[in-house]
Design an enzyme around this catalytic site. Structure first.
Site, PDB file in Angstrom:
ATOM      1  CB  CYS A   1      -0.957  -0.013   1.183  1.00  0.00           C
ATOM      2  SG  CYS A   1      -0.183  -0.296   2.787  1.00  0.00           S
ATOM      3  CE1 TYR A   2       2.355   4.072   5.018  1.00  0.00           C
ATOM      4  CE2 TYR A   2       2.899   1.821   5.610  1.00  0.00           C
ATOM      5  CZ  TYR A   2       2.406   3.060   5.960  1.00  0.00           C
ATOM      6  OH  TYR A   2       1.970   3.293   7.236  1.00  0.00           O
TER       7      TYR A   2
END
Lengths: 344, 344, 344, 344
Positions: free
Chosen positions: A149-150
């Protein structure tokens, strides 16, 4: 298209169900869950009461293979490499939401995930699933490694700059702030209690987060030389969203950064480049697969500051995974994914 | 000690009242408020029902001078320079919570605040009120310029490194995240509504926030050369707290950063240096004057990442102001300020 | 006064420490904690870094008795009845924060807590610790049963009405809404995760919550006849605070309800009766021992609607317990407890 | 179906856009907004960037009539009665989101809204738009009065009980708790600031809220006799959701309340009746048109406690309005409305 989800009762699994229920060409035909086997998924998520879904069952490779064309694996690290070889051999398209197929080098995997990779022969074949960067490869892929996600937020924020060699590759700092759902539903610890998170803000895994190597792998590939970044994740008292603030020293005079971004992302509908002086807000992409990007040039220090907003559960996980499914299956990449954010 | 607060009905004013009610040697003898003149302050803050406080009144210099020994000005930018000359001439100690006396150079003030400074003759005399750095001067000061909330967190995070010339002064990036109370009670706009802020995160004033010059003024002074920083503030969906993540490239090998910090802040009780691997959380300083500092060294990129947590209303405003009052009045700097955070 | 806390690492224990650190006549001399034995309490609560506190230790009756005059038991239900007999026999004052000594009838205890009471001989002696109602008895008590958090808010809201026989005792409905800290730090479950609570609201334990019998016991005693209530607790996505909305049909024409409340609570400084048309907000009592009460008469249906706001950790637990200690020890009941709420 | 929205830049307007973009048979052809006339709606809601929508314009009856078949009026009270007569005369279907057409008696309107009704001849024709209760009439209606957000939750919770005459009509108490978006985007006041609402809970408009008469009108109609209720709204620190807790004394022995509810709502897909012992959570209907209902019988006091959860912006406003549009236009009532909640 018959679709199955392994570990449907986790947050990523539940979010996949939500996106797929809105998809005109996909039908959920298989749901596995250890905890909820034999029960409807609405026991895990009462928000699904009234939806037409199969019961959850214990994972079984034969059942999954028989009833699905595409399989999303959303259980956790170390599972994809066990299940993928068999399913791919049976002709299934496999989208691994966790980290198993993201890193090309099994030594880097071992260093960051503390385990041997048992399907390293598939690593070169697997495509890193930031759709905007690997469109054509994903269309042909049997295995897609859904990105962290990051990593999605950071890579989309920096890709046009590093691809264009517009910044000093040694100057990149990525400061990211995430909602809490990124931790998942199974991280049941004191530090995850409402009371411990509400009205607080902190950094964690400073200078040591596992998404660092995949960010570097992609940026290095785009720039054609090694890129090392300093990456710091933080926890925001909200459920969803990642705001990434990326810093880099300009290597050349960039007169029109918005133009650079718009050119780079031309035709990629999920990346919305905001005009000069406008900053993205995670709220505007809540529950969606969109990524909003803003920037400012700090002339005093010759740095560019790029901010990107995504929903960590959307473009950072399930939305991105469905976008990859669309490409793998020959649909328009936006199919079933264009609903705007729930606001406010 | 008789104490007055100008603009007691704003957030900083209300917080000053809270701290001063707990102070064993201070008595609140004067409260001004335009909106609540003639009324008890509990009309603005029902949390003050039952407290022994004077009524609010319209500001009047004679009344303030007659009834107070120390005066806190908490109204806003541009007010301190109007009121200070008169009150100081009458022998009052003056603590200006907004920005009027922070910048030594009136030209820098004009550039960032868009107005001429009308009391520039007092700028050299006024002391910049980060108590940990200007202890002795504050004890002798007639005017203290209370620092900006972001500035306190950033300066405390970086002071030991720049004072020790341990980092490259051109490499400093400050990424700060603040609770919403920093905007004050009078910023009544759509963008400040609960619905617009809750479950959202964004940057603002990127590469252009007014606290930048005061940060640079202090860091340059500590280092003995010009320091320019890139500073980015962000808004966190919580009421209080600033977490600052500061990045700098190490100029020399720092084997024991914790030792550097502990030595630098020896005897300064409000700065708590956490051990290696522990990260501060704004929640742990909520409602207090403490500053928690953590750090990590990113050996791969040779950067140090320092994080500091303060309460923007405490060490970032009213707590810091009362600490300054303590020093100006000869009390121990911790008097009335040692209560721990309300947790959770 | 030497004070000890059994189970200092829970939320109620930590809050007791916070209140006692501000108390001019109490010194914390003993802290027990199973999890943090041998360690400073700041390992559990970094907010306590820099405070002067003894190390935590495993509970030992001799150590506790030797080092303390007053003991707060904050571990959980079923513990107080084990520890109290011994400690009281040694001349210690004992304040039990959980439920063991609240109910006078051991059969009612058994019904609601599912266990035999093993110190039922002390039940008549123990005083139910809503200080406003049992002031004189608490001053003479050896054992005080600190009331349930919901019970405090409900009883204070209804006491003047039932004591004055102004309402129909069969018509009382109590609808309460609590912040999440009431669940404690040890309830580590999926339903307590930030993500599961944030942006949601629900009722629980409908028509079956354990605080019902103590509310009825007190109201019945005040009215001199049996009172049965319908009580519904709800969970609010916030850390602290209980807002109780109580409904009752007026038995007689009450022309001046504010007067009734002000007379009843005359001299009781922690109960603040708001004027007609003003409604309490839990925010205004956050972190305090105050209770704000408001009301409205619904002439159309001849009902009175009373609302009370407390901090469940303050007047609902630790603040109330310290108020009881003050009374037991001969201090003014407000000692160390008058700080206003942290706002906003 | 060509659809227009009057006042698209308010929260209800924005939410209508979100639902209608997901509707397979509706096309948004007209958007009015005073503030954003001439601009894209994405200036008000950046979440709409990338969506295909007409520009906002100043309201003009001819333009609206020419370009739309169905018109949603979402501006505010007092507007619908001005615009409806003309638009209806031109053959348009008119859905009024505010209160103008909800109350059948113009005297009651005047009492609660403080103004004369200028289109009272249309009041009898207008259908009160709780679709589950007025299905057939809505299909034939030219004007639908979309119900108040609190009213929807309360009416759905109580309808089966009053219709079946199972409860004492004088015993009904409705205690409702709402997220903050119900106040709208134009209520820009200190009391609506994030800082003032976050970590606080309070009642408001006690015994005097404007939704009371429409609740009573519907319940009286269902029961065939006058019903008067006590209704108390509260504000929850969250964006969306209304949890209603309704109390009533049972008039007869109800052995199977779940059966009563399931029979009453048979075939009505948006009402989900939970089993005994399960309580609804607003989180499970976030962003949707669903209503979850739970209940418990308090045998000790012979009361039934019913809880209903809706999204105040969904079933409480825009979702309900689109459901009404579906019925008016001959679509299945669920068209475009079945997506589950965004969770967590």
């Amino acid at each position: 298209m018959r679709v199955g989800i392994i570990s449907a009762s986790g947050y990523a699994g539940g979010e996949l169900v939500r996106y797929l229920l809105a998809h005109p060409h996909a039908k959920i035909t298989y749901l596995s869950s250890h905890t909820f086997a034999g029960k409807p998924l609405s026991e895990a998520y009462p928000s699904l009461l009234g939806q037409d879904l199969p019961l959850c069952e214990q994972y079984d490779a034969d059942a999954a293979a028989e009833r699905c064309d595409v399989i999303f694996q959303a259980y956790g690290n170390g599972v994809g490499m066990k299940l993928a070889p068999d399913l791919v051999a049976r002709g299934k398209r496999f989208i691994d939401v966790p980290a198993d197929f993201r890193l090309k080098d099994p030594a880097v995997y071992r260093e960051h995930y503390g385990a041997e990779h048992t399907a390293s022969d598939l690593l070169q074949e697997a495509v890193y699933g930031v759709s905007e960067l690997h469109h054509a490869e994903i269309e042909r892929a049997r295995i897609v490694a859904n990105p962290g996600c990051y990593a999605v937020g950071a890579i989309l924020a920096l890709a046009p700059l590093v691809a264009g060699k517009l910044v000093d590759p040694d100057s990149i700092i990525i400061d990211s702030k995430s909602g809490v759902s990124g931790a998942g539903r199974s991280k049941v610890e004191v530090s995850s209690l409402f009371t411990e998170i509400n009205e607080g803000f902190r950094a964690y895994a400073v200078a040591g987060h596992r998404h660092t190597p995949e960010i570097e792998q992609e940026l290095s590939s785009l720039m054609g030389r090694e890129v090392k970044v300093t990456f710091t994740p933080h926890l925001v008292p909200m459920n969803r969203g990642i705001l990434t603030t990326a810093y880099a020293r300009l290597a050349s005079d960039v007169s029109d950064p918005a133009g650079v971004y718009r050119d780079f992302y031309a035709g990629r509908k999920f990346v919305v480049v905001l005009g000069e002086g406008r900053q993205p807000n995670t709220k505007n992409v809540f529950g969606t697969n969109y990524c909003h990007i803003g920037f400012a040039v700090d002339r005093r220090t010759n740095r560019i500051v790029v901010t990107s907003a995504i929903d960590n559960m959307g473009k950072g996980a399930a939305g991105q995974a469905v976008q990859n499914m669309n490409l793998m299956c020959g649909f328009d990449e936006t199919t079933g994914l264009t609903s705007p954010a729930v606001f406010p």
